[in-house]
Design a protein around this motif. Structure first.
Motif, mmCIF file in Angstrom:
data_model
loop_
_atom_site.group_PDB
_atom_site.id
_atom_site.type_symbol
_atom_site.label_atom_id
_atom_site.label_comp_id
_atom_site.label_asym_id
_atom_site.label_seq_id
_atom_site.Cartn_x
_atom_site.Cartn_y
_atom_site.Cartn_z
ATOM 1 N N ASN A 108 -20.931 1.594 56.708
ATOM 2 C CA ASN A 108 -19.501 1.577 56.395
ATOM 3 C C ASN A 108 -18.956 0.196 56.089
ATOM 4 O OD1 ASN A 108 -19.471 0.370 58.902
ATOM 5 N ND2 ASN A 108 -17.981 1.760 59.823
ATOM 6 N N SER A 109 -19.844 -0.808 56.099
ATOM 7 C CA SER A 109 -19.382 -2.169 55.824
ATOM 8 C C SER A 109 -20.565 -3.036 55.395
ATOM 9 C CB SER A 109 -18.735 -2.779 57.074
ATOM 10 O OG SER A 109 -19.706 -2.940 58.097
ATOM 11 N N ALA A 144 -13.521 3.862 36.959
ATOM 12 C CA ALA A 144 -13.788 4.788 38.061
ATOM 13 C C ALA A 144 -13.344 6.180 37.636
ATOM 14 C CB ALA A 144 -13.042 4.352 39.318
ATOM 15 N N ILE A 200 -18.327 4.959 39.788
ATOM 16 C CA ILE A 200 -17.636 3.737 39.395
ATOM 17 C C ILE A 200 -18.624 2.834 38.654
ATOM 18 C CG2 ILE A 200 -16.110 3.879 41.419
ATOM 19 C CD1 ILE A 200 -17.586 1.384 42.510
ATOM 20 N N SER A 228 -19.628 7.331 43.841
ATOM 21 C CA SER A 228 -18.709 6.871 44.871
ATOM 22 C C SER A 228 -17.531 7.818 44.984
ATOM 23 C CB SER A 228 -18.204 5.456 44.559
ATOM 24 O OG SER A 228 -17.192 5.066 45.460
ATOM 25 N N PRO A 229 -17.212 8.249 46.214
ATOM 26 C CA PRO A 229 -16.029 9.100 46.388
ATOM 27 C C PRO A 229 -14.734 8.316 46.233
ATOM 28 C CG PRO A 229 -17.004 8.591 48.516
ATOM 29 C CD PRO A 229 -17.922 8.037 47.476
ATOM 30 N N GLU A 230 -14.813 6.997 46.398
ATOM 31 C CA GLU A 230 -13.626 6.151 46.254
ATOM 32 C C GLU A 230 -13.317 5.923 44.768
ATOM 33 O OE1 GLU A 230 -11.960 5.153 48.931
ATOM 34 O OE2 GLU A 230 -13.428 5.989 50.332
ATOM 35 N N LYS A 231 -12.025 5.693 44.470
ATOM 36 C CA LYS A 231 -11.616 5.400 43.097
ATOM 37 C C LYS A 231 -10.786 4.115 43.084
ATOM 38 C CE LYS A 231 -10.552 8.482 40.134
ATOM 39 N NZ LYS A 231 -9.870 9.555 39.364
ATOM 40 N N PRO A 232 -11.459 2.965 43.247
ATOM 41 C CA PRO A 232 -10.716 1.702 43.216
ATOM 42 C C PRO A 232 -10.204 1.415 41.809
ATOM 43 C CG PRO A 232 -13.075 1.296 43.300
ATOM 44 C CD PRO A 232 -12.895 2.766 43.459
ATOM 45 N N ALA A 267 -15.759 -5.232 44.375
ATOM 46 C CA ALA A 267 -16.647 -4.188 44.880
ATOM 47 C C ALA A 267 -18.009 -4.794 45.181
ATOM 48 C CB ALA A 267 -16.787 -3.060 43.868
ATOM 49 N N LYS A 274 -16.995 -0.850 51.399
ATOM 50 C CA LYS A 274 -15.549 -1.039 51.427
ATOM 51 C C LYS A 274 -15.179 -2.497 51.671
ATOM 52 C CE LYS A 274 -14.698 3.658 53.092
ATOM 53 N NZ LYS A 274 -14.142 4.492 54.208
ATOM 54 N N ASP A 275 -16.034 -3.198 52.385
ATOM 55 C CA ASP A 275 -15.758 -4.614 52.625
ATOM 56 C C ASP A 275 -17.061 -5.366 52.811
ATOM 57 O OD1 ASP A 275 -16.633 -3.937 55.156
ATOM 58 O OD2 ASP A 275 -14.648 -3.925 56.035
#
Length: 381
Positions: free
Chosen positions: A246-247, A267, A272, A286-290, A296, A380-381
């Motif tokens: 997660n990081s 994205a 992405i 990726s489920p995220e949409k930055p 990233a 994420k980070d």
């Protein structure tokens, strides 16, 4: 006959059941030593019969947390609840837990059977019951023939088993293990890991182990809490920790990883695209949409990276050209360090599935690395 460990572990996941009640709850616990905060507002849940690992580098607070569970340290603030009862103010000898130390702490002047019997004698158990319990414990750890020996007459692995038998003799609800295999050589340590797993299954106890050895935690634990600077960074199963960190910290701490930093260029449709600092276009699920232009990082494990002499069909996306810089032959696999044109060094590993390779890759060869769009995880980070 003991059931197969695999079938039981595959189906064991009380943390995924909303109806399950934690056996151990650590609630907002902080522990300070003067101005130093060893454990910082930490919360986590551990379930009955779980083999739980606290994993982290030296000084991260994992041993301090274990000592608070044992009662050797008291929280500065927060609460620890075991089986529905707060442990506040309860001394170590009245807690339904036992702790096995890294040093084993065996009495050198006592025989093996007397070491195992020590805690039982302190509790005033009848002699006949003590003899029966000691015999059970020595049989459990396969040391029946060594009952009359003293610790200096045993190997490191045998001393470890005596310490384990002594810790289990009082039948605690929870066994706490502080770096239990640290004194063993690599091969014996690997064998003992599986023995501990089998014992935990057979006894039906809850085990909480502290270790800085990632492989040890990944092998034994049902779940792992990765700790850093007194906090829990991620709690998950070994597979989730490894495949979906997660990081950046967790990705880099657990196993080997390649991290490609860059900026998002698009994205959509669950993917992405990232333009990395080295100019390599990366497309990753990726489920995220930055938003476009967002920073990233894409983490990819060495075994997910393919090496070839020719560019892949999907080049230049998820591919780059480089030169073999270093080679490490480990028997079961070979690890390659490939220096890309921008100077970044990427690690890739290849399983040695056959005994010999007709045309092996060598130093200074020009190669292409490539990976699939599901090979990594966007951090994420």
């Amino acid at each position: 006959m003991m059931k197969s460990l695999g079938s039981i572990r595959r189906s064991f996941a009380p943390w995924a059941d909303p109806a399950s009640k934690p056996f151990i709850s650590v609630k907002n616990v902080t522990k300070k030593f003067g101005d130093f905060t060893a454990v910082d507002d930490l919360s986590l849940n551990i379930y009955t019969r779980e083999f739980f690992a606290l994993l982290g580098a030296s000084g991260c607070g994992k041993s301090t947390l274990l000592r608070m569970l044992a009662g050797f340290e008291q929280p500065t603030s927060g609460e620890i609840i075991l089986d529905g009862q707060s442990l506040a103010g309860i001394p170590p000898y009245r807690r339904p837990v036992n702790m096995m130390f890294q040093s084993y702490a065996l009495f050198p002047h006592m025989t093996v059977e007397n070491n195992v019997a020590f805690g039982l004698k302190q509790d005033g158990m009848p002699k006949a019951d003590i003899a029966e319990r000691v015999a059970q414990m020595l049989k459990l750890v396969k040391l029946e023939k060594f009952a009359k020996r003293k610790p200096h007459q045993l190997s490191g692995g045998q001393r470890q088993r005596v310490a384990l038998a002594r810790s289990l003799a009082k039948r605690p609800k929870v066994l706490l293990l502080d770096e239990p295999l640290g004194a063993l050589d690599k091969k014996l340590r690997e064998e003992t890991q599986f023995e501990l797993m089998d014992l935990q299954q057979e006894l039906g106890l809850t085990f909480v182990v502290v270790t800085h050895d990632q492989e040890e935690a990944m092998t034994m634990a049902d779940r792992i809490a990765v700790m850093s600077h007194g906090k829990v960074v991620q709690v998950a199963t070994p597979a989730e920790i490894y495949e979906a960190p997660n990081s950046r910290f967790v990705a880099d701490f657990i196993g080997d990883v390649n991290i490609f930093d860059g900026k998002v260029t698009s994205a959509e449709d669950g993917y992405i695209r990232v333009e990395t600092t080295g100019g390599i276009p990366v497309r990753m699920a990726s489920p995220e949409k930055p938003g476009n232009g967002a920073k990233a990082a894409v983490a990819i494990r060495p075994e997910k990276i393919r090496i070839g002499r020719q560019p892949p069909a999907h080049a230049p996306v998820n591919a780059a050209e480089g030169e073999i810089w270093d080679i490490g032959y480990l028997g079961d696999m070979t690890v390659f360090h490939i220096r890309l044109k921008d100077g970044k060094v990427v690690k890739a590993s290849s399983l040695n599935a056959v005994r010999a390779v007709e045309d092996p890759l060598g130093y200074d060869q020009q190669v292409w690395i490539s990976f699939g769009d599901d090979a990594g995880v966007v951090l994420k980070d």
